[in-house]
Design a protein around this motif. Structure first.
Motif, mmCIF file in Angstrom:
data_model
loop_
_atom_site.group_PDB
_atom_site.id
_atom_site.type_symbol
_atom_site.label_atom_id
_atom_site.label_comp_id
_atom_site.label_asym_id
_atom_site.label_seq_id
_atom_site.Cartn_x
_atom_site.Cartn_y
_atom_site.Cartn_z
ATOM 1 N N VAL A 116 39.302 43.977 29.936
ATOM 2 C CA VAL A 116 39.736 42.973 30.914
ATOM 3 C C VAL A 116 41.087 43.418 31.475
ATOM 4 O O VAL A 116 42.014 43.704 30.712
ATOM 5 N N ILE A 117 41.184 43.493 32.786
ATOM 6 C CA ILE A 117 42.439 43.901 33.424
ATOM 7 C C ILE A 117 42.860 42.831 34.421
ATOM 8 O O ILE A 117 42.062 42.425 35.275
ATOM 9 N N THR A 118 44.103 42.392 34.300
ATOM 10 C CA THR A 118 44.610 41.453 35.303
ATOM 11 C C THR A 118 46.134 41.572 35.386
ATOM 12 O O THR A 118 46.741 42.388 34.694
ATOM 13 N N SER A 119 46.715 40.768 36.255
ATOM 14 C CA SER A 119 48.160 40.827 36.480
ATOM 15 C C SER A 119 48.724 39.414 36.590
ATOM 16 O O SER A 119 47.976 38.431 36.536
ATOM 17 N N ASP A 120 50.038 39.320 36.745
ATOM 18 C CA ASP A 120 50.671 38.007 36.826
ATOM 19 C C ASP A 120 51.089 37.634 38.247
ATOM 20 O O ASP A 120 51.274 36.464 38.556
ATOM 21 N N HIS A 121 51.264 38.637 39.107
ATOM 22 C CA HIS A 121 51.664 38.387 40.505
ATOM 23 C C HIS A 121 51.631 39.716 41.230
ATOM 24 O O HIS A 121 51.646 40.779 40.595
ATOM 25 N N GLY A 122 51.622 39.663 42.544
ATOM 26 C CA GLY A 122 51.663 40.891 43.320
ATOM 27 C C GLY A 122 53.057 41.473 43.396
ATOM 28 O O GLY A 122 54.053 40.781 43.157
ATOM 29 N N LEU A 154 39.491 44.145 24.874
ATOM 30 C CA LEU A 154 40.714 44.903 25.160
ATOM 31 C C LEU A 154 41.299 44.344 26.443
ATOM 32 O O LEU A 154 40.706 44.457 27.518
ATOM 33 N N PHE A 155 42.457 43.709 26.307
ATOM 34 C CA PHE A 155 43.080 43.003 27.426
ATOM 35 C C PHE A 155 44.263 43.825 27.908
ATOM 36 O O PHE A 155 45.251 43.990 27.196
ATOM 37 N N LEU A 156 44.122 44.323 29.112
ATOM 38 C CA LEU A 156 45.171 45.164 29.695
ATOM 39 C C LEU A 156 45.896 44.339 30.740
ATOM 40 O O LEU A 156 45.342 44.027 31.800
ATOM 41 N N PHE A 157 47.113 43.965 30.395
ATOM 42 C CA PHE A 157 47.910 43.173 31.316
ATOM 43 C C PHE A 157 48.816 44.131 32.095
ATOM 44 O O PHE A 157 49.641 44.832 31.509
ATOM 45 N N VAL A 158 48.626 44.160 33.410
ATOM 46 C CA VAL A 158 49.377 45.093 34.259
ATOM 47 C C VAL A 158 50.271 44.266 35.183
ATOM 48 O O VAL A 158 49.789 43.555 36.062
ATOM 49 N N ASP A 159 51.557 44.364 34.970
ATOM 50 C CA ASP A 159 52.530 43.515 35.663
ATOM 51 C C ASP A 159 52.685 43.924 37.131
ATOM 52 O O ASP A 159 52.793 45.114 37.440
ATOM 53 N N GLY A 160 52.698 42.943 38.011
ATOM 54 C CA GLY A 160 53.094 43.198 39.396
ATOM 55 C C GLY A 160 52.078 43.947 40.242
ATOM 56 O O GLY A 160 52.463 44.798 41.042
#
Ligand SMILES: [Zn+2]
Length: 307
Positions: A248-254, A9-15
């Motif tokens: 899995v949780i990650t982001s693309d940029h701060g 389960l891939f949780l993409f959290v923007d910013g």
């Protein structure tokens, strides 16, 4: 004995970056118990203590990709979902939509397509209002994730799927849903639905972008309310996740971790993993390492029983 299937389960959290603690970093002063648990019992701010164990990963990764300027979603997400440095290829950070030089890579070798090519199943859990489809067909303004789906034949879920509980509103609850009338759900129900979808597929992606929107100060969004809502959702995921699911949780940029500015930041982004696939991402140093780690995880997951 039946092999226990593994689901990602891939949780993409923007910013969302990991920034210095202080009064402008809501991750440091808000009580966010689920995020703190995912971060190994610490606030997601400052010099966090990393952990790399068989079933737990707490780390931060580079989102600047060796390119000057502020990271943007188009090149950042394209890099995250292809494993190629799309910012370097474009010669700059670009967004929020994909840069023209990224499009061929997104279309030909994105993570969802690569997963399908390995014989595993993939789902994109976000619900889109039906009017999105006519809009995007007319304007051709695909985001990175919707372009990944379109290129690899992964279903983009609309209002029919939402009504059946087979898709999740981008804001989790569906409050203010822009399409057909929809009775909002709780963050807990959204998490339950997402876990149900995760159990049906090898790989399930969900994209949450209100963190970035709040970080930009757009839409009258209160970053504290957004993070509390997200934390309730994460708490339920942690509570109901079983050991067949790797989260899995990650982001693309701060962005949202520094409310002193409405811009993105060059901070590292979190990479937080829970579950049996964690070790496959333990060496990840930048956005570029996420897709290869996910593919290693999926490769393991579809290994036939007894091998
Ligand atoms: Zn942004």
């Amino acid at each position: 004995m039946r092999p226990s299937p593994m689901h990602l389960l891939f949780l993409f959290v923007d910013g969302v970056g990991v920034g210095a603690p202080g009064s402008t970093n809501p991750f440091s002063y808000l009580r966010l118990p689920a995020l703190a648990e995912l971060a190994g019992g610490q606030a997601l701010a400052g010099d966090i203590q990393t952990r790399a164990e068989d079933t737990v990963l707490v780390s931060t990764i580079d989102a600047t990709l060796g390119v000057e300027g502020l990271p943007q979603s188009g090149t950042g997400q394209a890099s995250l979902f292809t494993g190629l440095n799309c910012a370097a290829i474009a010669g700059r950070h670009f967004g929020p939509f994909p840069h023209s030089s990224s499009r061929p890579f997104i279309e030909e070798r994105n993570l969802l397509g690569e997963i399908l090519a390995r014989g595993a199943s993939a789902a994109f859990a976000n619900a889109y209002p039906d009017r999105f489809f006519s809009y995007v067909e007319t304007t051709n303004r695909w985001t990175v994730t919707t372009l990944c789906c379109r290129a690899s034949g992964v279903e983009l879920r609309g209002e029919a799927a939402l009504a059946k509980g087979k898709a999740i509103p981008a804001n989790l609850t569906g409050e203010g849903w822009p399409g057909d009338p929809f009775s909002p759900i709780t963050e807990e129900t959204a998490a339950d639905r997402l876990l149900d979808l995760a159990h049906e597929h090898s790989f399930t992606l969900f994209e949450y972008y209100l963190t970035d929107k709040a970080g930009h100060g757009r839409g009258n969004l209160d970053v504290e309310a957004i993070l509390s809502s997200l934390d309730r959702f994460l708490a339920r995921l942690l509570d109901r996740r079983d050991e067949s699911v790797t989260l899995v949780i990650t982001s693309d940029h701060g962005n949202a971790e520094d409310m002193s500015t409405r811009s993105h930041t060059r901070n590292q982004v979190p990479l937080l993993v829970r579950g049996p696939g964690a070790r496959h991402l333990s060496g990840a140093a930048s956005l570029l390492d996420v897709a290869p780690g996910v593919l290693r995880m999926v490769g393991t997951a579809i290994q036939p029983a007894g091998q």
